[in-house]
Each structure stands twice: as C-alpha cells, then as structure tokens.
Design a protein around this motif. Structure first.
Motif, PDB file in Angstrom:
ATOM      1  N   ARG A  54       0.492  -6.274 -10.039  1.00 43.91           N
ATOM      2  CA  ARG A  54      -0.572  -5.442 -10.590  1.00 43.91           C
ATOM      3  C   ARG A  54      -0.999  -4.413  -9.562  1.00 43.91           C
ATOM      4  O   ARG A  54      -1.060  -4.707  -8.366  1.00 43.91           O
ATOM      5  N   ALA A  55      -1.297  -3.219 -10.051  1.00 38.99           N
ATOM      6  CA  ALA A  55      -1.637  -2.111  -9.154  1.00 38.99           C
ATOM      7  C   ALA A  55      -2.984  -1.510  -9.524  1.00 38.99           C
ATOM      8  O   ALA A  55      -3.415  -1.567 -10.675  1.00 38.99           O
ATOM      9  N   ALA A  56      -3.611  -0.942  -8.510  1.00 36.85           N
ATOM     10  CA  ALA A  56      -4.871  -0.217  -8.697  1.00 36.85           C
ATOM     11  C   ALA A  56      -4.889   0.942  -7.711  1.00 36.85           C
ATOM     12  O   ALA A  56      -4.249   0.894  -6.660  1.00 36.85           O
ATOM     13  N   VAL A  57      -5.623   1.987  -8.067  1.00 41.97           N
ATOM     14  CA  VAL A  57      -5.779   3.166  -7.209  1.00 41.97           C
ATOM     15  C   VAL A  57      -7.202   3.159  -6.660  1.00 41.97           C
ATOM     16  O   VAL A  57      -8.156   2.906  -7.405  1.00 41.97           O
ATOM     17  N   THR A  58      -7.330   3.441  -5.366  1.00 44.97           N
ATOM     18  CA  THR A  58      -8.663   3.512  -4.768  1.00 44.97           C
ATOM     19  C   THR A  58      -8.739   4.656  -3.763  1.00 44.97           C
ATOM     20  O   THR A  58      -7.734   5.005  -3.135  1.00 44.97           O
ATOM     21  N   ASP A  59      -9.939   5.210  -3.643  1.00 46.18           N
ATOM     22  CA  ASP A  59     -10.212   6.203  -2.601  1.00 46.18           C
ATOM     23  C   ASP A  59     -11.256   5.669  -1.622  1.00 46.18           C
ATOM     24  O   ASP A  59     -11.836   6.426  -0.850  1.00 46.18           O
ATOM     25  N   ARG A  77       0.850  -1.193   0.000  1.00 45.71           N
ATOM     26  CA  ARG A  77       0.000   0.000   0.000  1.00 45.71           C
ATOM     27  C   ARG A  77       0.884   1.241   0.000  1.00 45.71           C
ATOM     28  O   ARG A  77       1.807   1.341   0.815  1.00 45.71           O
ATOM     29  N   VAL A  78       0.571   2.176  -0.890  1.00 44.93           N
ATOM     30  CA  VAL A  78       1.273   3.457  -0.979  1.00 44.93           C
ATOM     31  C   VAL A  78       0.207   4.546  -0.975  1.00 44.93           C
ATOM     32  O   VAL A  78      -0.639   4.582  -1.866  1.00 44.93           O
ATOM     33  N   THR A  79       0.233   5.413   0.032  1.00 44.76           N
ATOM     34  CA  THR A  79      -0.711   6.529   0.037  1.00 44.76           C
ATOM     35  C   THR A  79      -0.101   7.681  -0.762  1.00 44.76           C
ATOM     36  O   THR A  79       1.104   7.896  -0.753  1.00 44.76           O
ATOM     37  N   THR A  80      -0.962   8.413  -1.449  1.00 46.40           N
ATOM     38  CA  THR A  80      -0.500   9.525  -2.275  1.00 46.40           C
ATOM     39  C   THR A  80      -1.693  10.406  -2.624  1.00 46.40           C
ATOM     40  O   THR A  80      -2.829  10.132  -2.232  1.00 46.40           O
ATOM     41  N   ARG A  81      -1.438  11.442  -3.370  1.00 46.42           N
ATOM     42  CA  ARG A  81      -2.501  12.321  -3.863  1.00 46.42           C
ATOM     43  C   ARG A  81      -3.065  11.750  -5.167  1.00 46.42           C
ATOM     44  O   ARG A  81      -2.330  11.178  -5.971  1.00 46.42           O
ATOM     45  N   PRO A  99      -3.629  14.932   2.430  1.00 48.26           N
ATOM     46  CA  PRO A  99      -4.238  15.918   1.540  1.00 48.26           C
ATOM     47  C   PRO A  99      -5.702  15.562   1.279  1.00 48.26           C
ATOM     48  O   PRO A  99      -6.111  14.407   1.478  1.00 48.26           O
ATOM     49  N   PRO A 100      -6.503  16.515   0.827  1.00 48.50           N
ATOM     50  CA  PRO A 100      -7.924  16.235   0.605  1.00 48.50           C
ATOM     51  C   PRO A 100      -8.174  15.192  -0.485  1.00 48.50           C
ATOM     52  O   PRO A 100      -9.220  14.551  -0.484  1.00 48.50           O
ATOM     53  N   ASP A 101      -7.231  15.001  -1.397  1.00 45.28           N
ATOM     54  CA  ASP A 101      -7.420  14.027  -2.480  1.00 45.28           C
ATOM     55  C   ASP A 101      -6.613  12.750  -2.238  1.00 45.28           C
ATOM     56  O   ASP A 101      -6.138  12.109  -3.167  1.00 45.28           O
ATOM     57  N   LEU A 102      -6.501  12.340  -0.977  1.00 49.88           N
ATOM     58  CA  LEU A 102      -5.726  11.156  -0.616  1.00 49.88           C
ATOM     59  C   LEU A 102      -6.314   9.892  -1.248  1.00 49.88           C
ATOM     60  O   LEU A 102      -7.526   9.666  -1.210  1.00 49.88           O
ATOM     61  N   VAL A 103      -5.444   9.089  -1.833  1.00 44.62           N
ATOM     62  CA  VAL A 103      -5.803   7.790  -2.392  1.00 44.62           C
ATOM     63  C   VAL A 103      -4.741   6.790  -1.956  1.00 44.62           C
ATOM     64  O   VAL A 103      -3.696   7.169  -1.418  1.00 44.62           O
ATOM     65  N   VAL A 104      -5.013   5.531  -2.202  1.00 45.81           N
ATOM     66  CA  VAL A 104      -4.010   4.507  -1.934  1.00 45.81           C
ATOM     67  C   VAL A 104      -3.801   3.689  -3.203  1.00 45.81           C
ATOM     68  O   VAL A 104      -4.764   3.316  -3.888  1.00 45.81           O
ATOM     69  N   ILE A 105      -2.535   3.496  -3.529  1.00 42.36           N
ATOM     70  CA  ILE A 105      -2.162   2.573  -4.599  1.00 42.36           C
ATOM     71  C   ILE A 105      -1.949   1.225  -3.923  1.00 42.36           C
ATOM     72  O   ILE A 105      -1.141   1.106  -2.999  1.00 42.36           O
ATOM     73  N   GLU A 106      -2.704   0.225  -4.361  1.00 43.69           N
ATOM     74  CA  GLU A 106      -2.560  -1.118  -3.828  1.00 43.69           C
ATOM     75  C   GLU A 106      -1.907  -1.988  -4.898  1.00 43.69           C
ATOM     76  O   GLU A 106      -2.331  -1.971  -6.056  1.00 43.69           O
ATOM     77  N   VAL A 107      -0.884  -2.724  -4.490  1.00 39.70           N
ATOM     78  CA  VAL A 107      -0.144  -3.575  -5.414  1.00 39.70           C
ATOM     79  C   VAL A 107      -0.277  -5.021  -4.957  1.00 39.70           C
ATOM     80  O   VAL A 107       0.146  -5.358  -3.842  1.00 39.70           O
ATOM     81  N   ALA A 108      -0.851  -5.860  -5.805  1.00 40.35           N
ATOM     82  CA  ALA A 108      -0.947  -7.296  -5.532  1.00 40.35           C
ATOM     83  C   ALA A 108       0.369  -7.924  -5.994  1.00 40.35           C
ATOM     84  O   ALA A 108       0.578  -8.164  -7.188  1.00 40.35           O
TER      85      ALA A 108
END
Length: 134
Positions: free
Chosen positions: A88-93, A50-54, A116-125
């Motif tokens: 494989r990666a996906a972005v989710t909020d 898991r990587v949190t980012t904007r 940040p207000p637009d925080l998402v997480v990149i999840e990598v399987a």
C-alpha cells in the motif's frame, strides 16, 4: 499506514542497498498501469519504501487518487536477479518524512535527490516480496 515487517534474505537486503534504479508501477484512475523508472530507498527495519518525486508527477497523482487502498509494485533488476516489492502506498509532503527520505536517498545514491518546490515522498508499506536468484 500500518507496517508489517517482511522477511528478506541477506542477499535481497544487500541488493536493495546498491545504487540501482527500479521501476514503479502505479494504477491510473482508469485502472491501466503506469510504469516509470525511479530511484528509491528501502528501510528493512520497517519494510518501508520511499520514492521522492514532484507532487504533480503522474505516479504521485495515481497514488493520491487511489486513496488508502492504493497499491503499487516496485521492481529492481540486476541482470538475471530481481526483486519486486509490493504494498500500500501513500503520498506525503510532511517535512520530517521528506527529510528522512532525502537523507536515505543521499546515503544510498551518494548525492541528494532533485529538490523541486513541490517535492513529496511516496511511502510504500511493503507486504509482499517476490524475487529471483537472490
């Protein structure tokens, strides 16, 4: 995103719990690599990074543009020891997934990530692990 559990040595698992940063490599829409330093967490029970980012960050936009076949590589180095996690990666909020990412980040790095207000997480399987001296 289906998860296959990868087998890691005890030394590799221990390395992935230390508060190190890593580099995340994603592919731009034109196919060229984008490499950026990140903090991340790895869940050994599910082989999920898991990587949190904007949401507007280049890495998140690259993953989103790649659709369901987006692949990334995350490499953590510590001197002459390193481990690369690919998958494989996906972005989710999704609020529950974001909360879990923030919780794990806070445990690993002993501080909450930026929010940040637009925080998402990149999840990598993770489906491939490469390492040296671990």
């Amino acid at each position: 995103m289906s998860l296959a559990i990868v087998q890691l040595s005890a030394a590799t698992q221990a390395s992935l719990t230390r508060p190190h940063a890593a580099t995340l490599t994603t592919l731009r829409p034109d196919g060229t690599p984008h490499v950026t330093p990140v903090r991340f967490t790895f869940d050994a029970a599910t082989s999920l990074v898991r990587v949190t980012t904007r949401a507007r960050a280049r890495k998140a936009r690259n993953v989103a543009a790649g659709g369901p076949t987006a692949h990334v590589a995350l490499c953590q180095a510590d001197g002459f020891r390193w481990v690369t996690l690919e998958g494989r990666a996906a972005v989710t909020d999704d609020p529950a997934r974001l909360a879990e990412a923030v919780r794990r980040y806070t445990v690993r790095y002993r501080a909450a990530p930026p929010a940040p207000p637009d925080l998402v997480v990149i999840e990598v399987a993770v489906d491939r692990v490469l390492s040296l001296n671990l």
